[in-house]
Design an enzyme around this catalytic site. Structure first.
Site, PDB file in Angstrom:
ATOM      1  N   HIS A 127      -1.198   4.343   2.256  1.00  0.00           N
ATOM      2  CA  HIS A 127      -0.196   3.649   3.171  1.00  0.00           C
ATOM      3  C   HIS A 127      -0.429   4.265   4.979  1.00  0.00           C
ATOM      4  O   HIS A 127       0.359   3.522   5.834  1.00  0.00           O
ATOM      5  CB  HIS A 127       0.664   5.729   3.136  1.00  0.00           C
ATOM      6  CG  HIS A 127       1.823   5.722   1.957  1.00  0.00           C
ATOM      7  ND1 HIS A 127       2.435   5.870   1.538  1.00  0.00           N
ATOM      8  CD2 HIS A 127       1.664   3.989   0.935  1.00  0.00           C
ATOM      9  CE1 HIS A 127       2.875   5.628  -0.018  1.00  0.00           C
ATOM     10  NE2 HIS A 127       2.991   4.705  -0.036  1.00  0.00           N
ATOM     11  N   PHE A 366      -0.189  10.068  -4.567  1.00  0.00           N
ATOM     12  CA  PHE A 366      -1.591   9.894  -3.121  1.00  0.00           C
ATOM     13  C   PHE A 366      -1.499   8.881  -2.523  1.00  0.00           C
ATOM     14  O   PHE A 366      -1.962   8.363  -1.380  1.00  0.00           O
ATOM     15  CB  PHE A 366      -2.994   9.339  -4.322  1.00  0.00           C
ATOM     16  CG  PHE A 366      -3.093  10.297  -5.689  1.00  0.00           C
ATOM     17  CD1 PHE A 366      -3.127  11.104  -5.579  1.00  0.00           C
ATOM     18  CD2 PHE A 366      -3.169   9.380  -6.780  1.00  0.00           C
ATOM     19  CE1 PHE A 366      -3.576  12.090  -6.991  1.00  0.00           C
ATOM     20  CE2 PHE A 366      -3.389   9.576  -8.041  1.00  0.00           C
ATOM     21  CZ  PHE A 366      -3.426  11.104  -8.363  1.00  0.00           C
ATOM     22  N   CYS A 367      -0.440   9.221  -1.552  1.00  0.00           N
ATOM     23  CA  CYS A 367      -0.065   8.054  -0.345  1.00  0.00           C
ATOM     24  C   CYS A 367      -0.633   6.601  -0.959  1.00  0.00           C
ATOM     25  O   CYS A 367      -0.768   6.353   0.041  1.00  0.00           O
ATOM     26  CB  CYS A 367      -0.718   8.934   0.655  1.00  0.00           C
ATOM     27  SG  CYS A 367       0.431  10.479   1.628  1.00  0.00           S
ATOM     28  N   ALA A 368      -0.123   6.224  -1.822  1.00  0.00           N
ATOM     29  CA  ALA A 368      -0.822   4.706  -2.354  1.00  0.00           C
ATOM     30  C   ALA A 368       0.328   4.362  -3.560  1.00  0.00           C
ATOM     31  O   ALA A 368      -0.433   4.181  -4.445  1.00  0.00           O
ATOM     32  CB  ALA A 368      -2.346   4.791  -2.845  1.00  0.00           C
TER      33      ALA A 368
END
Length: 416
Positions: A127, A366-368
């Site tokens: 992100h 995972f900020c994805a």
């Protein structure tokens, strides 16, 4: 033995991290911690702590004092720019702007984009690299490619069809989810062919592999100290100075100005222009110390690949465990492995691994988020592990075979 005949070992001494054997509570007692969460934040190197200890007695203001401590601190801070520039193989004329982390660095670059810039980015980004461009301009978000060559072809097509004006290709160097290495050199070549620039998120690469901006022909690179064994809150954006020099300061305040009166004249130095206020001096000292410490790459890479093969082979042999990969088992990668356990919520597994075995893993998305949905399959993740999340094991300096084997043993015993 005479001094002339003595054999002197000039090889760098192995690096050590702080807290490698720290005891953590488990059911019935305690156990040395198995830290397998380096991709979130790596532990501190002893070399980095030594650099902080040396800097603390002289800690003072930078750029603003004639006193001896201030002069020493300013010199350390400015020398850190040269250290970071050398670490990533940047040109001497490239700017090195110190930031809080990679997220901050990418937001700074997004802030500095000329009006009308087209940004091309893959949905497989963290992100920090996926989202900053949405404030304005034209963003072309490409789906996660099925192969490295498909990534190059997709970037080529997107840049070729972009409207006239500045263009920026944004790409990761190593995935924070799968650890897979991206074809940065080929993507940089495509960017050049279309008169575009390329920015690389190297947060997950530089703790594991050397990076050379000049050899790769990369315009910008961003990374974080806390993933590079320097957990003191500093990161950086390194790259071409013209966009940074032309942009309004990222923050308004002291240090970014040349003069202040009825009108404000901003500094034309791109580094001062975007570092308003008192900087994180100790974080920058730590970051530079980590860069200086990571030199014995052949040994570090060989050890990492040995442990990575042990982990991946072990996971593949456990029923119900599936490794996540974008490009298949043979794609090269760094020490990051994400996986799901059939029928189990990732948080429940991570909690059990911690409470029973003293193992630290990351669980979540995972900020994805778009990328993880792609890897799990739209809707498939909900059926496979309960909530569309996954587990991630990541490692580096200080990780041992015993840590890897403890994880594999624990996964085989889940629920027992």
């Amino acid at each position: 033995m005479s001094p002339a005949s003595a054999v002197i070992d000039l090889a760098p001494a192995p690096l050590r991290v702080i807290g490698q054997d720290v005891p953590v509570p488990v059911s019935g007692g305690s156990i040395p911690y198995a830290n397998l969460d380096y991709a979130a934040s790596a532990p501190c190197l002893e070399n980095v702590r030594a650099a902080i200890d040396a800097a603390l007695p002289y800690y003072s203001s930078v750029h603003r004092g004639a006193g001896h401590a201030s002069q020493v601190t300013t010199d350390r801070y400015e020398r850190a720019r040269s250290t970071v520039r050398a670490f990533v193989g940047a040109w001497r004329r490239d700017a090195v702007v110190f930031t809080r982390n990679t997220t901050d660095a990418m937001n700074l670059l997004a802030h500095a984009l000329p009006q009308g810039t087209t940004v091309v980015v893959f949905e497989s980004e963290h992100h920090a690299t996926l989202l900053p461009w949405q404030r304005g301009g034209r963003v072309v978000r490409l789906p996660a490619p099925v192969s490295p060559s498909a990534a190059v072809a997709a970037a080529d097509e997107a840049l070729a069809s972009a409207p006239a004006g500045p263009r920026l290709l944004v790409v990761t160097a190593a995935s924070n989810v799968t650890g897979e290495l991206w074809p940065v050199a080929e993507l940089a070549r495509v960017a050049r062919e279309h008169g575009a620039r390329i920015a690389v998120d190297a947060a997950q690469l530089v703790p594991h592999r050397p990076f050379d901006m000049t050899a790769l022909d990369v315009d910008y690179v961003a990374f974080s100290g806390h993933k590079l064994y320097a957990p003191f809150g500093a990161g950086c954006l390194v790259g071409r100075a013209d966009w940074l020099r032309a942009a309004e300061p990222y923050l308004f305040g002291g240090g970014a100005t040349a003069s202040v009166g009825d009108q404000v004249v901003w500094s034309t130095d791109p580094e001062a222009r975007h570092e308003a206020g008192t900087p994180n001096v100790l974080g920058v000292v730590a970051l530079a110390a980590a860069c200086e410490a990571l030199t014995d790459w052949d040994r570090l890479i060989a050890e990492e690949e040995r442990l990575l093969a042990r982990l991946r082979t072990g996971l593949a042999a456990i029923p119900g465990v599936r490794e996540l990969s974008l490009w298949g088992d043979l794609s090269p990668r760094v020490g990051i492995v994400s996986f799901v356990v059939e029928g189990r919520r990732a948080r429940d597994v991570a909690t059990e691994l911690s409470e029973k075995y003293g193992i630290g893993l990351r669980d979540g998305k995972f900020c994805a988020h778009p990328f993880l949905r792609r890897l799990l399959g739209e809707g498939a993740g909900d059926c496979e592990n309960g909530d569309g999340t996954a587990l991630r094991a990541s490692f580096g300096i200080g990780t041992t075979e015993q840590h890897i084997d403890r994880l594999l043993t624990a996964l085989r015993r889940l629920g027992h």
